[in-house]
Design an enzyme around this catalytic site. Structure first.
Site, PDB file in Angstrom:
ATOM      1  N   SER A  92      61.840   8.675  78.211  1.00 37.20           N
ATOM      2  CA  SER A  92      62.277   9.061  79.586  1.00 37.20           C
ATOM      3  C   SER A  92      63.815   9.189  79.663  1.00 37.20           C
ATOM      4  O   SER A  92      64.258   9.763  78.815  1.00 37.20           O
ATOM      5  CB  SER A  92      61.593   8.403  80.537  1.00 37.20           C
ATOM      6  OG  SER A  92      61.646   8.758  81.843  1.00 37.20           O
ATOM      7  N   ASP A 193      51.898  14.527  81.732  1.00 36.42           N
ATOM      8  CA  ASP A 193      52.708  13.614  82.157  1.00 36.42           C
ATOM      9  C   ASP A 193      52.952  13.809  83.704  1.00 36.42           C
ATOM     10  O   ASP A 193      53.442  14.859  84.034  1.00 36.42           O
ATOM     11  CB  ASP A 193      54.274  14.013  81.406  1.00 36.42           C
ATOM     12  CG  ASP A 193      55.589  12.961  81.794  1.00 36.42           C
ATOM     13  OD1 ASP A 193      55.391  12.177  82.794  1.00 36.42           O
ATOM     14  OD2 ASP A 193      55.868  12.739  80.688  1.00 36.42           O
ATOM     15  N   HIS A 223      52.792   9.368  80.889  1.00 43.15           N
ATOM     16  CA  HIS A 223      54.193   9.476  80.623  1.00 43.15           C
ATOM     17  C   HIS A 223      54.739   8.025  79.624  1.00 43.15           C
ATOM     18  O   HIS A 223      55.218   8.527  78.841  1.00 43.15           O
ATOM     19  CB  HIS A 223      54.907   9.398  82.100  1.00 43.15           C
ATOM     20  CG  HIS A 223      56.551   9.077  81.831  1.00 43.15           C
ATOM     21  ND1 HIS A 223      57.127  10.246  81.326  1.00 43.15           N
ATOM     22  CD2 HIS A 223      57.105   8.102  82.043  1.00 43.15           C
ATOM     23  CE1 HIS A 223      58.457   9.759  81.384  1.00 43.15           C
ATOM     24  NE2 HIS A 223      58.539   8.529  81.706  1.00 43.15           N
TER      25      HIS A 223
END
Length: 256
Positions: A92, A193, A223
């Site tokens: 991320s 996601d 995610h």
């Protein structure tokens, strides 16, 4: 400021190849702990720092900016690079920080592993963020986007808006300099996601000038793929990538 139990940094000393792991925004090292331990068990030197403002309270996070997170990651990289060949990995926003390190320190970063890297969002509320952050300090959190039942991400239940606003500036800088990224890349992207759109990974792949790029789509994870069904695939693919892209450097050192 007390640290949340389980949010501690992790480090292990191994061989001449090192991996620097960077967690995501509002998350903690817990989300990457299995990854770190897996690579340490394989004999690698591993560093997984807790980024400033994380693993305590979202209010503290709101007092930090992206430069604070980056400075922490940069210190770890430069310390490792003195005696190791280093691959930087991140999930991320940790992926955005990894890309920034590759842009700013090309000689110290031998390769990248990116899991659902965040360099942009498609949330229309971001347009109002410069004003909104002065009206409300936080919005509901983004944690626990995990498909696998029983897994939990140790992260804030609120999204601190001053810190989020700063993060968008990091993303803008990273996107603007993507052509400076030339290192071998393994990018692992979840098919579904709910936090970071597929267009973020697409922007990374379209912008870098690396000639050695592999994209892997994870079919059974959301995610936080490192805690989801596809986690074993992430760990094994990462280890294979690290070994492959550092093999030449190791041979060169022996020859020299």
């Amino acid at each position: 400021m007390p640290i949340l139990p389980g949010a501690e940094s992790f480090q292990a000393d191994g061989g001449d190849v090192a991996v620097l792991l960077l967690h995501g925004f509002t998350g903690t090292p817990q989300s990457l702990r299995d990854w770190a331990e897996h690579h340490a068990a394989a004999g690698l030197t591993v560093r997984l720092p807790r980024l400033p403002g994380h693993g305590t309270t979202w209010q503290e996070c709101n007092r930090t900016r992206w430069q604070d997170w980056y400075s922490c990651a940069e210190r770890e990289l430069l310390a490792l690079a003195r005696d190791h060949t280093v691959v930087v990995a991140g999930m991320s926003n940790g992926g955005a920080l990894a890309l920034r390190l590759a842009q700013e320190h090309p000689d110290e970063v031998a390769g990248l592993v990116l899991v659902n890297p965040a360099v942009l969002l498609e949330d229309p509320r971001l347009v109002a963020l410069p004003v909104l952050r002065h009206l409300v300090p936080s919005l509901p959190g983004i944690a626990d986007d995990i498909r696998k039942e029983g897994r939990h991400e140790l992260a804030y239940d609120r999204t601190p808006l001053h810190a989020l606003w700063s993060m968008t500036h990091l993303w803008r800088a990273v996107r603007g300099d993507l052509s400076r990224v030339t290192q071998p890349i393994l990018l692992l992207r979840s098919a579904v996601d709910h936090v970071v759109p597929a267009s973020s990974s697409a922007a990374v792949l379209a912008g870098v000038t690396s000639r050695d790029v592999r994209e892997v789509v994870l079919p059974d994870s959301y995610h936080v793929a490192t805690l989801d069904h596809d986690a074993p695939r992430v760990l094994e693919a990462s280890l294979e990538h690290v070994r492959r892209v550092t093999a030449g450097a190791a041979r060169d050192e022996v020859t020299a």
